[in-house]
Design a protein around this motif. Structure first.
Motif, PDB file in Angstrom:
ATOM      1  N   PRO A   1      -3.771   3.389  -7.735  1.00 38.16           N
ATOM      2  CA  PRO A   1      -3.096   4.680  -7.528  1.00 38.16           C
ATOM      3  C   PRO A   1      -1.704   4.752  -8.153  1.00 38.16           C
ATOM      4  CG  PRO A   1      -4.107   3.922  -5.490  1.00 38.16           C
ATOM      5  CD  PRO A   1      -4.184   2.779  -6.454  1.00 38.16           C
TER       6      PRO A   1
ATOM      7  N   ILE B   1       0.754   3.899  -3.109  1.00 38.90           N
ATOM      8  CA  ILE B   1       0.220   5.253  -2.962  1.00 38.90           C
ATOM      9  C   ILE B   1       1.325   6.299  -3.070  1.00 38.90           C
ATOM     10  CG2 ILE B   1       0.328   5.533  -0.434  1.00 38.90           C
ATOM     11  CD1 ILE B   1      -2.718   6.576  -0.878  1.00 38.90           C
TER      12      ILE B   1
ATOM     13  N   GLU C   1      -7.589  -3.067  -8.069  1.00 36.22           N
ATOM     14  CA  GLU C   1      -8.135  -1.910  -7.365  1.00 36.22           C
ATOM     15  C   GLU C   1      -7.092  -1.316  -6.422  1.00 36.22           C
ATOM     16  OE1 GLU C   1     -12.300  -0.613  -5.206  1.00 36.22           O
ATOM     17  OE2 GLU C   1     -11.660  -2.708  -5.101  1.00 36.22           O
TER      18      GLU C   1
ATOM     19  N   TRP D   1      -7.732   8.588  -3.312  1.00 37.43           N
ATOM     20  CA  TRP D   1      -7.500   7.415  -2.477  1.00 37.43           C
ATOM     21  C   TRP D   1      -6.906   7.865  -1.146  1.00 37.43           C
ATOM     22  CZ3 TRP D   1      -6.016   7.140  -7.734  1.00 37.43           C
ATOM     23  CH2 TRP D   1      -6.711   6.192  -8.503  1.00 37.43           C
TER      24      TRP D   1
ATOM     25  N   THR E   1       0.826  -1.202   0.000  1.00 39.80           N
ATOM     26  CA  THR E   1       0.000   0.000   0.000  1.00 39.80           C
ATOM     27  C   THR E   1       0.861   1.252   0.000  1.00 39.80           C
ATOM     28  OG1 THR E   1      -1.704  -1.216   1.218  1.00 39.80           O
ATOM     29  CG2 THR E   1      -1.877   1.182   1.189  1.00 39.80           C
TER      30      THR E   1
END
Length: 383
Positions: free
Chosen positions: A330, A300, A326, A359, A296
């Motif tokens: 980002p 991001i 999904e 996001w 993550t």
């Protein structure tokens, strides 16, 4: 925008094989990764000392053993890369990788092979010897293979033109230039940049090792497509927590085809022949929650994603993590990514979506559960 309009994704051989990967292993990993191309995984990178016929596990060897052509340009060791025989270099292997719909690249060290200087090799495209353009004082602190090139010598550009031209002819799509960014050898990197720009092929230039100098970000963005922001990252939670600060510092400077690289993803099955830290072959030491946090953060923050673990040995859970479109969105479709809040062990990141909306990523760096309702009260978080 350069050769990498979005952060590159793929596999690098180092975490699994150190300096000893073979052609058969590269083909096997590429073949195993190819089904994930639809999720963005499309680069195959051979890491360092592919030119050593007898690598030791970490590759600290003397240059006279290395495979070179008559001009001192390093060549793949034929006992490890049999298709390189007859002066074909990496061209046949690159063609195999390209046939899978993937991109091919490899690692080089900044400079000129020490052995080529000692042998009196001459440039193929200029009236100079490698000894004349070599800078014996500009050596790598952790590897003895190379000596630097003198950027002020008129023939130094010819050296980089000669090697990059050969790489382009082989079908190289990605060049990992090591001993380039910590310390930052900007003048020599500029020679590589000019060689790539003039070679007639789009090649992504990635600089290592890290940490690259934040105060020279304008030069980094002008010269490279990617640059490392940390030392080698391995599979521990404590090391991962340090990456949060680095990613936050670099986030404003990544985007528009220029990417701050938080290093490889030590996920899945690792260290098949890489004895780094003496731990040996293993599955990642990160817990599943820690692996989700790692992915993550990298996504991001829009870091390149280079899988260090083996795709051949990829387990179903890790495959699902790497193919969650999904969660990966980002990386390619975010912008203005940044850390927007921190409170003790809590971190909140935001990335605006190109199509509208944004996001949010919520991270708990402690070992106990926590709540975020007071951190982002005005945000609607779906999941």
């Amino acid at each position: 925008m350069g050769a990498a309009p979005t952060p590159p994704m793929g596999w690098n051989s180092f975490d699994c094989y150190g300096s000893s990967v073979t052609e058969a292993e590269v083909i096997a990993e590429a073949t195993a990764m190819a089904p994930l191309r639809a999720h963005g995984w499309d680069h195959v990178i051979v890491d360092y000392q592919w030119y050593d016929p007898e690598p030791n596990p970490l590759g600290w060897q003397h240059a006279p053993r290395f495979a070179m052509d008559a001009h001192g340009r390093l060549q793949p060791a034929e006992n490890r890369f049999p298709s390189a025989a007859g002066g074909r270099g990496f061209a046949p292997l690159a063609a195999r990788v390209h046939a899978l719909g993937l991109k091919f690249g490899f690692h080089i060290l900044r400079g000129i092979p020490r052995a080529a200087v000692a042998l009196g090799c001459r440039l193929p495209n200029a009236d100079a010897t490698l000894e004349q353009i070599a800078d014996p004082a500009a050596t790598c602190a952790w590897n003895i293979d190379m000596v630097g090139a003198r950027p002020d010598h008129p023939a130094a550009q010819a050296w980089y033109d000669a090697i990059v031209g050969q790489y382009a002819a082989w079908g190289c799509d990605y060049l990992k230039l090591d001993d380039a960014s910590h310390p930052f050898h900007a003048a020599e990197v500029a020679l590589v940049r000019r060689a790539i720009d003039g070679c007639g092929r789009a090649i992504t230039l990635s600089l290592s090792p890290g940490p690259a100098p934040l105060d020279r970000v304008a030069e980094l963005r002008a010269l490279a497509d990617c640059w490392r922001i940390s030392a080698d990252y391995w599979d521990t939670w404590d090391e991962l927590k340090r990456q949060f600060d680095l990613c936050a510092q670099w986030a404003p400077h990544t985007g528009d085809g220029r990417w701050a690289d938080a290093d490889m993803l030590p996920l899945g099955h690792l260290a098949i022949r890489n004895p780094e830290h003496g731990l040996g072959e293993r599955d990642t030491r990160l817990s599943r929650d820690e692996q989700v946090a790692l992915m993550t953060l990298w996504v991001i923050a829009r870091s390149p994603l280079m899988m260090g673990g083996s795709f051949v040995h990829l387990d179903p859970w890790t495959r699902a993590l790497l193919s969650n479109d999904e969660a990966l969105a980002p990386l390619a479709h975010g912008r203005d990514q940044r850390e927007i809040a921190r409170d003790g062990s809590r971190r909140v990141w935001r990335s605006a979506a190109v199509e509208g909306g944004a996001w949010l990523a919520l991270f708990n760096l402690s070992d106990t559960p926590t709540r975020f309702s007071d951190v982002s009260a005005d945000a609607k978080v779906r999941d």
